[in-house]
Motif scaffolding. Sequence first.
Motif, PDB file in Angstrom:
ATOM      1  N   ILE A 154       5.655  14.017  -6.208  1.00  0.00           N
ATOM      2  CA  ILE A 154       5.922  13.513  -4.868  1.00  0.00           C
ATOM      3  C   ILE A 154       6.570  12.134  -4.971  1.00  0.00           C
ATOM      4  O   ILE A 154       5.979  11.195  -5.505  1.00  0.00           O
ATOM      5  N   TYR A 155       7.787  12.019  -4.450  1.00  0.00           N
ATOM      6  CA  TYR A 155       8.528  10.758  -4.431  1.00  0.00           C
ATOM      7  C   TYR A 155       8.456  10.248  -2.996  1.00  0.00           C
ATOM      8  O   TYR A 155       8.998  10.873  -2.086  1.00  0.00           O
ATOM      9  N   TYR A 156       7.788   9.127  -2.785  1.00  0.00           N
ATOM     10  CA  TYR A 156       7.467   8.732  -1.417  1.00  0.00           C
ATOM     11  C   TYR A 156       7.496   7.217  -1.234  1.00  0.00           C
ATOM     12  O   TYR A 156       7.421   6.439  -2.199  1.00  0.00           O
ATOM     13  N   GLY A 157       7.599   6.803   0.016  1.00  0.00           N
ATOM     14  CA  GLY A 157       7.571   5.388   0.336  1.00  0.00           C
ATOM     15  C   GLY A 157       7.673   5.176   1.837  1.00  0.00           C
ATOM     16  O   GLY A 157       7.985   6.100   2.597  1.00  0.00           O
ATOM     17  N   ALA A 158       7.421   3.950   2.262  1.00  0.00           N
ATOM     18  CA  ALA A 158       7.425   3.627   3.684  1.00  0.00           C
ATOM     19  C   ALA A 158       8.827   3.351   4.215  1.00  0.00           C
ATOM     20  O   ALA A 158       9.061   3.406   5.430  1.00  0.00           O
ATOM     21  N   LYS A 159       9.779   3.061   3.303  1.00  0.00           N
ATOM     22  CA  LYS A 159      11.134   2.701   3.744  1.00  0.00           C
ATOM     23  C   LYS A 159      12.070   3.909   3.711  1.00  0.00           C
ATOM     24  O   LYS A 159      11.793   4.903   3.036  1.00  0.00           O
ATOM     25  N   THR A 160      13.178   3.793   4.420  1.00  0.00           N
ATOM     26  CA  THR A 160      14.111   4.917   4.504  1.00  0.00           C
ATOM     27  C   THR A 160      15.545   4.529   4.168  1.00  0.00           C
ATOM     28  O   THR A 160      16.490   5.167   4.600  1.00  0.00           O
ATOM     29  N   LEU A 161      15.706   3.475   3.369  1.00  0.00           N
ATOM     30  CA  LEU A 161      17.016   3.098   2.875  1.00  0.00           C
ATOM     31  C   LEU A 161      17.099   3.465   1.400  1.00  0.00           C
ATOM     32  O   LEU A 161      16.097   3.437   0.691  1.00  0.00           O
ATOM     33  N   TYR A 162      18.305   3.795   0.948  1.00  0.00           N
ATOM     34  CA  TYR A 162      18.451   4.152  -0.469  1.00  0.00           C
ATOM     35  C   TYR A 162      19.684   3.491  -1.053  1.00  0.00           C
ATOM     36  O   TYR A 162      20.608   3.092  -0.340  1.00  0.00           O
ATOM     37  N   ASP A 163      19.679   3.367  -2.372  1.00  0.00           N
ATOM     38  CA  ASP A 163      20.797   2.785  -3.098  1.00  0.00           C
ATOM     39  C   ASP A 163      21.824   3.893  -3.334  1.00  0.00           C
ATOM     40  O   ASP A 163      21.549   4.863  -4.038  1.00  0.00           O
ATOM     41  N   ALA A 164      22.991   3.760  -2.752  1.00  0.00           N
ATOM     42  CA  ALA A 164      24.010   4.803  -2.851  1.00  0.00           C
ATOM     43  C   ALA A 164      24.516   5.007  -4.278  1.00  0.00           C
ATOM     44  O   ALA A 164      25.060   6.059  -4.596  1.00  0.00           O
ATOM     45  N   GLU A 165      24.345   4.000  -5.150  1.00  0.00           N
ATOM     46  CA  GLU A 165      24.808   4.121  -6.535  1.00  0.00           C
ATOM     47  C   GLU A 165      23.792   4.828  -7.421  1.00  0.00           C
ATOM     48  O   GLU A 165      24.143   5.634  -8.277  1.00  0.00           O
ATOM     49  N   THR A 166      22.502   4.526  -7.223  1.00  0.00           N
ATOM     50  CA  THR A 166      21.460   5.106  -8.086  1.00  0.00           C
ATOM     51  C   THR A 166      20.717   6.252  -7.428  1.00  0.00           C
ATOM     52  O   THR A 166      20.005   6.998  -8.098  1.00  0.00           O
ATOM     53  N   SER A 167      20.819   6.382  -6.103  1.00  0.00           N
ATOM     54  CA  SER A 167      20.112   7.375  -5.282  1.00  0.00           C
ATOM     55  C   SER A 167      18.625   7.078  -5.133  1.00  0.00           C
ATOM     56  O   SER A 167      17.891   7.868  -4.531  1.00  0.00           O
ATOM     57  N   LYS A 168      18.165   5.938  -5.659  1.00  0.00           N
ATOM     58  CA  LYS A 168      16.763   5.580  -5.538  1.00  0.00           C
ATOM     59  C   LYS A 168      16.466   5.053  -4.136  1.00  0.00           C
ATOM     60  O   LYS A 168      17.255   4.297  -3.564  1.00  0.00           O
ATOM     61  N   VAL A 169      15.312   5.454  -3.608  1.00  0.00           N
ATOM     62  CA  VAL A 169      14.899   4.998  -2.287  1.00  0.00           C
ATOM     63  C   VAL A 169      14.181   3.658  -2.433  1.00  0.00           C
ATOM     64  O   VAL A 169      13.346   3.484  -3.335  1.00  0.00           O
ATOM     65  N   ASP A 170      14.497   2.733  -1.567  1.00  0.00           N
ATOM     66  CA  ASP A 170      13.930   1.386  -1.643  1.00  0.00           C
ATOM     67  C   ASP A 170      12.400   1.425  -1.568  1.00  0.00           C
ATOM     68  O   ASP A 170      11.827   1.886  -0.590  1.00  0.00           O
ATOM     69  N   GLY A 171      11.750   0.961  -2.639  1.00  0.00           N
ATOM     70  CA  GLY A 171      10.294   0.879  -2.671  1.00  0.00           C
ATOM     71  C   GLY A 171       9.563   2.178  -2.933  1.00  0.00           C
ATOM     72  O   GLY A 171       8.330   2.209  -2.929  1.00  0.00           O
ATOM     73  N   ALA A 172      10.279   3.270  -3.185  1.00  0.00           N
ATOM     74  CA  ALA A 172       9.614   4.566  -3.377  1.00  0.00           C
ATOM     75  C   ALA A 172       8.917   4.649  -4.734  1.00  0.00           C
ATOM     76  O   ALA A 172       9.320   4.002  -5.698  1.00  0.00           O
ATOM     77  N   GLN A 173       7.854   5.472  -4.787  1.00  0.00           N
ATOM     78  CA  GLN A 173       7.060   5.663  -6.001  1.00  0.00           C
ATOM     79  C   GLN A 173       6.817   7.146  -6.231  1.00  0.00           C
ATOM     80  O   GLN A 173       7.022   7.973  -5.337  1.00  0.00           O
ATOM     81  N   LEU A 174       6.335   7.460  -7.424  1.00  0.00           N
ATOM     82  CA  LEU A 174       6.006   8.848  -7.756  1.00  0.00           C
ATOM     83  C   LEU A 174       4.496   9.036  -7.861  1.00  0.00           C
ATOM     84  O   LEU A 174       3.797   8.227  -8.462  1.00  0.00           O
ATOM     85  N   ARG A 175       4.023  10.100  -7.247  1.00  0.00           N
ATOM     86  CA  ARG A 175       2.621  10.499  -7.368  1.00  0.00           C
ATOM     87  C   ARG A 175       2.613  11.940  -7.890  1.00  0.00           C
ATOM     88  O   ARG A 175       3.475  12.738  -7.548  1.00  0.00           O
ATOM     89  N   TYR A 176       1.624  12.254  -8.723  1.00  0.00           N
ATOM     90  CA  TYR A 176       1.593  13.578  -9.338  1.00  0.00           C
ATOM     91  C   TYR A 176       0.319  14.343  -8.952  1.00  0.00           C
ATOM     92  O   TYR A 176      -0.759  13.768  -8.850  1.00  0.00           O
ATOM     93  N   VAL A 177       0.506  15.650  -8.747  1.00  0.00           N
ATOM     94  CA  VAL A 177      -0.598  16.553  -8.442  1.00  0.00           C
ATOM     95  C   VAL A 177      -0.532  17.715  -9.427  1.00  0.00           C
ATOM     96  O   VAL A 177       0.519  18.347  -9.572  1.00  0.00           O
ATOM     97  N   VAL A 178      -1.631  17.984 -10.116  1.00  0.00           N
ATOM     98  CA  VAL A 178      -1.704  19.119 -11.036  1.00  0.00           C
ATOM     99  C   VAL A 178      -2.750  20.087 -10.494  1.00  0.00           C
ATOM    100  O   VAL A 178      -3.946  19.777 -10.461  1.00  0.00           O
TER     101      VAL A 178
END
Length: 223
Positions: A154-178
């Motif tokens: 799960i790639y998630y975060g409170a913000k909704t802007l992203y870097d057009a060069e890297t595609s990373k979302v500002d402040g987003a993090q990864l959480r894992y569920v197994v």
Amino acid sequence: MKHFITAIILTAFLTSCNSSDKTTTTTEATETTASTPKAPNKNLQPIDTDEALIATALMAVPEAGRANCKIIGYNMAGEFVTLKEGDNEFIVLADDPKKDGFSAACYHKDLEPFMARGRALKAEGKKHNDIFDIREAEMTAGDLTIPSGATLHIYYGAKTLYDAETSKVDGAQLRYVVYMPWATAESTGLPANPVAPNHPWIMNPGTHRAHIMISPLADDATE
């Protein structure tokens, strides 16, 4: 003799001044470096096209699997569609542009029947607890399955802007569920509650939806 003593005192004084100046300069330089604010990312822009939805959804996928994964989700027109075709082991649910914040989820294709069932029940107007109970009954009866060990990223975060060069979302993090259906704290040796950030623990133990949770550290946010 007096001139000799005076020269020694003057030399000591000058050495002391130079040493003090170096210390002051070093301290000031350190303080200046530590307090320098981080420059804002000028590449940030809204996720307002289907292409941006696809690009940011891919950030939830392990890098080696991004090229051939399938992406589904709501497009900018509000239609639930296949945004990108793919044939490897990953299916990605893109961010819903009509919801606050950002959330994209990548999961193993063998989890799709379980995920699709949840989406269908939600579309029928069923609430979270109802969906849980219905899928629990269907899992118990063998009408629905979750492969043990199947993973959700799960790639998630409170913000909704992203870097057009890297595609990373500002402040987003990864959480894992197994997923480990019916597993318990006793059967796995994992705690039933989080001990600390980034430490695995088991959620919904003893149920069809039992799973290992691994959440990120607070300072792991993407810059």
